[in-house]
Design an enzyme around this catalytic site. Structure first.
Site, short mmCIF file in Angstrom:
data_model
loop_
_atom_site.label_atom_id
_atom_site.label_comp_id
_atom_site.label_asym_id
_atom_site.label_seq_id
_atom_site.Cartn_x
_atom_site.Cartn_y
_atom_site.Cartn_z
N GLY A 75 43.47 39.49 42.27
CA GLY A 75 44.21 38.42 41.64
C GLY A 75 43.69 37.06 42.09
N CYS A 76 44.10 36.02 41.37
CA CYS A 76 43.60 34.67 41.66
C CYS A 76 44.12 34.17 43.00
CB CYS A 76 43.95 33.72 40.52
SG CYS A 76 45.69 33.77 40.01
#
Length: 344
Positions: A147-148
């Site tokens: 994920g970011c």
């Protein structure tokens, strides 16, 4: 080499298209969507006028199985249905959703509020934080793209955990993101009138990236306790800044910490450790696969502050996926990712 992008009409999908359509090893980039099949891609993204002639195709599993790579730029809940149908065929799969990142199915069900992917698929998926897991990525056929928020956070904390420099139960993370992280679908939360000149905290103690971050931190240090992680929405289009705090286990000066970070990431082409005393802004990595880091010790409190910035759509999604593809292919991992930041 032929590649497919499922979920091509979202922000992550169009960034994958931008990178892959110009990648020197990609012959054809095929675009798939579950809702906009049969339409010209340029209808969705007019900025591609004169640059794209692709039509959006319906999802056909048999066709995708015969591609070289399939990128799943889909919402969580979709990949867990598609991945089992693709794994074991010719195509290697890189999943940009959260469906395959958590190894414990009960964790997924708790944080994502849905049924987990099959355990055999979870076990086969390699966590694609390239800088920290490169050897496993090389051999993988299925990648769970991080994920970011976890990308920025984990890259910021890794040197401290690996060198045993912090109390692993003291980690606090304050993260801020631009609006593109919420996706392209309109909502009240991303409405201009709601976000402009406004700073908003959200998902307090409930963000689905919390178990992903903790899972990886525990791999580096089993004594890592629950983290405190808060996220804020800020009125800009793209970018993440993660500011991390932890208690140092010994007296150590900023200069020594900077040297540790510089050495730790010395051979990592997309990690830029900023000069001591200089702190990065999100615009300085805009449109690139870079993660810029700064670290500073506070002798008054004996705590350390780490700042990490990334472009959430590139290093936090599409760029990292292409970086993983390059490693899986055994080519220079920077291939197709040579972009200077867009500034101002």
């Amino acid at each position: 080499m032929n590649v497919g992008i499922v979920g091509s009409t979202g922000y992550g999908g169009v960034e994958l298209y931008r990178l892959l359509s110009k990648h020197p090893h990609v012959h054809e980039c095929i675009l798939y969507s579950s809702s906009l099949e049969g339409t010209p891609y340029v209808d969705q993204y007019p900025h591609l006028a004169g640059l794209s002639q692709e039509m959006v195709k319906p999802i056909v599993i048999g066709e995708m199985q015969e591609l070289d790579f399939v990128f799943l730029a889909v919402p969580s809940g979709v990949s867990k249905e598609l991945s089992p149908k693709l794994v074991g065929k010719k195509a290697k799969v890189i999943d940009l959703s959260g469906d395959l990142r958590l190894k414990d199915p009960s964790q997924y069900e708790e944080w994502y509020k849905g049924e987990s992917a099959p355990e055999d698929i979870l076990n086969e998926a390699v966590y694609g934080l390239t800088e920290m897991n490169r050897n496993a990525v090389k051999e993988a056929k299925l990648i769970a793209n991080p994920g970011c928020f976890p990308t920025a956070t984990l890259l910021g904390l890794a040197p401290l955990l690996h060198h045993g420099l912090i109390d692993p139960g003291s980690i606090i993370i304050d993260a801020k993101t631009g609006l593109s992280g919420a996706g392209r679908k309109a909502s009240l939360a991303s409405h201009f009138s709601e976000t402009q000149e406004n700073l908003r905290i959200y998902k307090v103690h409930e963000h689905q990236h919390i178990p992903e971050i903790e899972q990886q931190l525990k791999e580096w240090n089993v004594e890592t306790g629950p983290i405190s992680f808060t996220t804020h929405l800020i009125p800009m289009t793209r970018g993440i800044m993660a500011t991390m705090y932890a208690q140092l286990t010994d007296d150590i000066a900023t200069g020594a910490l900077h040297d540790i970070y510089s050495e730790f990431y010395h051979h990592q082409p997309f990690i830029r450790v900023r000069p001591s005393g200089q702190f990065p802004g999100t615009k300085e990595v805009f449109g690139t696969n870079f993660c810029d880091l700064s670290v500073k010790a506070d002798p008054r409190t004996n705590r350390v502050t780490v700042v990490a910035v990334i472009d959430n759509l590139i290093k936090g999604a599409a760029g990292q996926a292409v970086q993983n593809m390059n490693v899986m292919l055994g080519i220079d991992e920077t291939t197709g990712l040579h972009h200077d930041p867009i500034y101002p």
